[in-house]
Scaffold this active site. Structure first.
Site, mmCIF file in Angstrom:
data_model
loop_
_atom_site.group_PDB
_atom_site.id
_atom_site.type_symbol
_atom_site.label_atom_id
_atom_site.label_comp_id
_atom_site.label_asym_id
_atom_site.label_seq_id
_atom_site.Cartn_x
_atom_site.Cartn_y
_atom_site.Cartn_z
ATOM 1 N N ILE A 16 49.385 42.299 1.796
ATOM 2 C CA ILE A 16 49.700 42.975 0.534
ATOM 3 C C ILE A 16 50.079 44.433 0.761
ATOM 4 O O ILE A 16 50.917 44.986 0.043
ATOM 5 C CB ILE A 16 48.524 42.827 -0.486
ATOM 6 C CG1 ILE A 16 49.038 43.049 -1.888
ATOM 7 C CG2 ILE A 16 47.353 43.719 -0.167
ATOM 8 C CD1 ILE A 16 50.072 42.084 -2.366
ATOM 9 N N SER A 38 43.925 50.781 10.165
ATOM 10 C CA SER A 38 43.827 49.343 10.406
ATOM 11 C C SER A 38 43.376 49.148 11.839
ATOM 12 O O SER A 38 43.742 49.922 12.717
ATOM 13 C CB SER A 38 45.203 48.685 10.187
ATOM 14 O OG SER A 38 45.082 47.462 9.521
ATOM 15 N N ARG A 39 42.551 48.118 12.055
ATOM 16 C CA ARG A 39 41.998 47.938 13.399
ATOM 17 C C ARG A 39 43.025 47.371 14.367
ATOM 18 O O ARG A 39 43.009 47.667 15.557
ATOM 19 C CB ARG A 39 40.781 47.003 13.348
ATOM 20 C CG ARG A 39 39.637 47.523 12.501
ATOM 21 C CD ARG A 39 38.690 46.409 12.138
ATOM 22 N NE ARG A 39 39.430 45.289 11.563
ATOM 23 C CZ ARG A 39 38.918 44.097 11.312
ATOM 24 N NH1 ARG A 39 37.651 43.866 11.596
ATOM 25 N NH2 ARG A 39 39.665 43.142 10.794
ATOM 26 N N LYS A 92 42.526 44.027 -5.960
ATOM 27 C CA LYS A 92 41.670 43.067 -6.648
ATOM 28 C C LYS A 92 41.152 42.056 -5.631
ATOM 29 O O LYS A 92 41.835 41.839 -4.643
ATOM 30 C CB LYS A 92 42.417 42.350 -7.767
ATOM 31 C CG LYS A 92 43.771 41.764 -7.422
ATOM 32 C CD LYS A 92 43.967 40.581 -6.556
ATOM 33 C CE LYS A 92 43.131 39.375 -6.560
ATOM 34 N NZ LYS A 92 43.712 38.312 -5.668
ATOM 35 N N ASP A 170 40.210 33.837 -5.703
ATOM 36 C CA ASP A 170 41.051 34.958 -5.262
ATOM 37 C C ASP A 170 42.351 34.973 -6.075
ATOM 38 O O ASP A 170 42.683 36.000 -6.686
ATOM 39 C CB ASP A 170 41.317 34.900 -3.754
ATOM 40 C CG ASP A 170 42.223 36.027 -3.310
ATOM 41 O OD1 ASP A 170 41.744 37.171 -3.223
ATOM 42 O OD2 ASP A 170 43.429 35.784 -3.087
HETATM 43 P P1 NAP Z 1 45.148 40.260 4.854
HETATM 44 O O1 NAP Z 1 46.579 39.906 5.082
HETATM 45 O O2 NAP Z 1 44.094 39.485 5.546
HETATM 46 O O3 NAP Z 1 45.032 41.814 5.171
HETATM 47 C C1 NAP Z 1 43.822 42.527 5.050
HETATM 48 C C2 NAP Z 1 43.756 43.515 6.206
HETATM 49 O O4 NAP Z 1 42.516 44.192 6.140
HETATM 50 C C3 NAP Z 1 43.790 42.825 7.549
HETATM 51 O O5 NAP Z 1 45.119 42.771 8.028
HETATM 52 C C4 NAP Z 1 42.883 43.658 8.418
HETATM 53 O O6 NAP Z 1 43.668 44.518 9.236
HETATM 54 C C5 NAP Z 1 42.074 44.526 7.458
HETATM 55 N N1 NAP Z 1 40.635 44.271 7.595
HETATM 56 C C6 NAP Z 1 39.665 45.199 7.697
HETATM 57 N N2 NAP Z 1 38.461 44.648 7.806
HETATM 58 C C7 NAP Z 1 38.652 43.328 7.793
HETATM 59 C C8 NAP Z 1 37.767 42.230 7.882
HETATM 60 N N3 NAP Z 1 36.442 42.382 8.028
HETATM 61 N N4 NAP Z 1 38.302 40.980 7.838
HETATM 62 C C9 NAP Z 1 39.639 40.809 7.712
HETATM 63 N N5 NAP Z 1 40.524 41.838 7.609
HETATM 64 C C10 NAP Z 1 40.032 43.084 7.651
HETATM 65 O O7 NAP Z 1 44.801 40.173 3.300
HETATM 66 P P2 NAP Z 1 45.763 40.450 2.070
HETATM 67 O O8 NAP Z 1 46.420 39.192 1.658
HETATM 68 O O9 NAP Z 1 46.598 41.642 2.332
HETATM 69 O O10 NAP Z 1 44.655 40.732 0.960
HETATM 70 C C11 NAP Z 1 43.918 41.939 0.916
HETATM 71 C C12 NAP Z 1 43.439 42.133 -0.511
HETATM 72 O O11 NAP Z 1 44.573 42.192 -1.358
HETATM 73 C C13 NAP Z 1 42.580 40.961 -1.035
HETATM 74 O O12 NAP Z 1 41.544 41.447 -1.831
HETATM 75 C C14 NAP Z 1 43.550 40.135 -1.859
HETATM 76 O O13 NAP Z 1 42.907 39.449 -2.917
HETATM 77 C C15 NAP Z 1 44.464 41.221 -2.400
HETATM 78 N N6 NAP Z 1 45.807 40.721 -2.744
HETATM 79 C C16 NAP Z 1 46.523 39.945 -1.887
HETATM 80 C C17 NAP Z 1 47.756 39.432 -2.277
HETATM 81 C C18 NAP Z 1 48.615 38.589 -1.371
HETATM 82 O O14 NAP Z 1 49.576 37.971 -1.867
HETATM 83 N N7 NAP Z 1 48.379 38.507 -0.089
HETATM 84 C C19 NAP Z 1 48.254 39.719 -3.546
HETATM 85 C C20 NAP Z 1 47.518 40.574 -4.364
HETATM 86 C C21 NAP Z 1 46.296 41.052 -3.961
HETATM 87 P P3 NAP Z 1 43.060 44.973 10.656
HETATM 88 O O15 NAP Z 1 42.562 43.741 11.335
HETATM 89 O O16 NAP Z 1 44.239 45.602 11.327
HETATM 90 O O17 NAP Z 1 41.956 45.937 10.337
#
Ligand code: NAP
Length: 315
Positions: A16, A38-39, A92, A170
């Protein structure tokens, strides 16, 4: 007087952040993208840090942070940023429990900075029009169908299956964020069934039934096992016709005919709102969608269903 320019950092360079937050920040003249935390991943053109503490201890000038990490790790980061007197945007869901978000509201107030709990679906193109259209109608019933293929939308994301990741809530909380915004009467959850795959800590599907004032009935079906056409629909029956919010809130139909649609601008609108909040020293945190999800986990019947495996996450 020249408008203030806010230095904003992204925390959690994942899906996101890359697809929505960074492009929206870069297009908004009220913000300067100043750093990323970011890690494992990096953002182009800004200093990158492995941890929030590293960034806060550096000489990088930061006014605000957007927390785009999974919800399970957001509270500690939000506290750290608020204690450093940074404004905080929460993706969110704003937290993994109602009370932790209330604590953040309190902390932001005490620190004199803004806290913004975003509900991106509320900024979908037709949601405001739907709210206005419903405002003077008697709503008889609502049916929500939110069904998508988790393997397509969340490949490799382990956190969604871990406690606090919320599973199908989610995406389901997006529907609830729209519903709680457009309804003109209060309602509460009466009954729910949550379907947990045998090998997961969070549900893959949920059925919910709410009741509200004036004999209002609301049903919601959330399912992450949808193959083929994806469905993000809210059908509202009123005393003056039937409204259908389609495509996640981007289209509105009345009695089957298209009434309103506009180009998608959820995240540009979120950053426009953040700018307004910062300029007026305000916060915006509505926890009602999270309360309904908490109620579902509290009163919902639990059913065990077939195991779920995602080859990309090794789950
Ligand atoms: P994601 O792709 O998994 O990205 C989250 C990032 O957070 C990871 O790339 C990771 O980067 C970092 N992170 C730090 N601590 C972490 C941990 N303990 N476990 C996993 N990742 C960790 O997730 P996302 O889809 O972007 O979603 C993030 C948030 O945005 C969620 O709350 C989701 O509900 C919301 N959201 C997502 C979307 C969508 O379409 N994807 C849409 C709207 C809202 P590092 O490993 O580099 O630290």
């Amino acid at each position: 007087m020249a408008a203030k320019l806010y230095n904003i950092a992204i925390v959690g360079v994942g899906e996101i952040a890359r697809n929505q937050h960074i492009p929206a920040i870069l297009k908004n003249g009220d913000f300067k993208f100043c750093a990323a935390v970011s890690r494992h991943q990096k953002a182009d053109g800004v200093p990158n840090f492995i941890s929030l503490s590293d960034m806060l201890e550096s000489d990088t000038n930061v006014d605000a942070v957007s927390l785009c990490v999974p919800p399970q790790v957001r509270f500690d980061m939000a506290c750290e940023a608020l204690l450093a007197k940074k404004h905080v945007l929460l993706e969110k869901p704003p937290g993994i429990s109602v009370v932790e978000v209330e604590r953040l509201i309190d902390l932001a107030n005490r620190q004199g900075v803004s806290l913004f709990a975003t509900w991106h679906s509320r900024y979908a193109a037709a949601v405001e029009t739907a709210k206005q259209w419903l405002s003077d109608k008697r709503i008889k019933s609502v049916k929500i169908i939110w069904k998508e293929d988790v393997k397509h939308w969340h490949p490799g994301q382990k956190w969604i299956w871990q406690a606090g990741g919320m599973g199908v809530f989610d995406p389901g909380i997006n529907a609830l964020s729209i519903l709680t915004y457009i309804m003109n009467v209060p309602f509460h959850l009466q009954k729910a069934e949550l379907k947990f795959p045998q090998n997961c800590e969070t549900p893959i599907a949920a059925d919910m039934a709410f009741t509200g004032e004036n004999r209002l009935e609301i049903e919601a079906e959330f399912d992450w096992r949808q193959e083929g056409a994806q469905q993000w629909d809210i059908y509202v029956q009123t005393d003056a016709g039937n409204m259908h919010l389609a495509e996640g809130g981007s289209q509105m139909l009345i009695d089957g005919a298209l009434h309103f649609e506009a180009p998608e601008a959820e995240y540009p609108n979120i950053y426009a709102r953040l700018s307004d909040l910062l300029n007026s020293n305000q916060s915006d945190v509505d926890i009602m969608p999270l309360k309904h999800v908490a109620d579902a986990f509290m009163l919902g019947k639990r059913t065990i269903v077939e195991q779920f495996h995602d080859d990309r996450s090794g789950h």
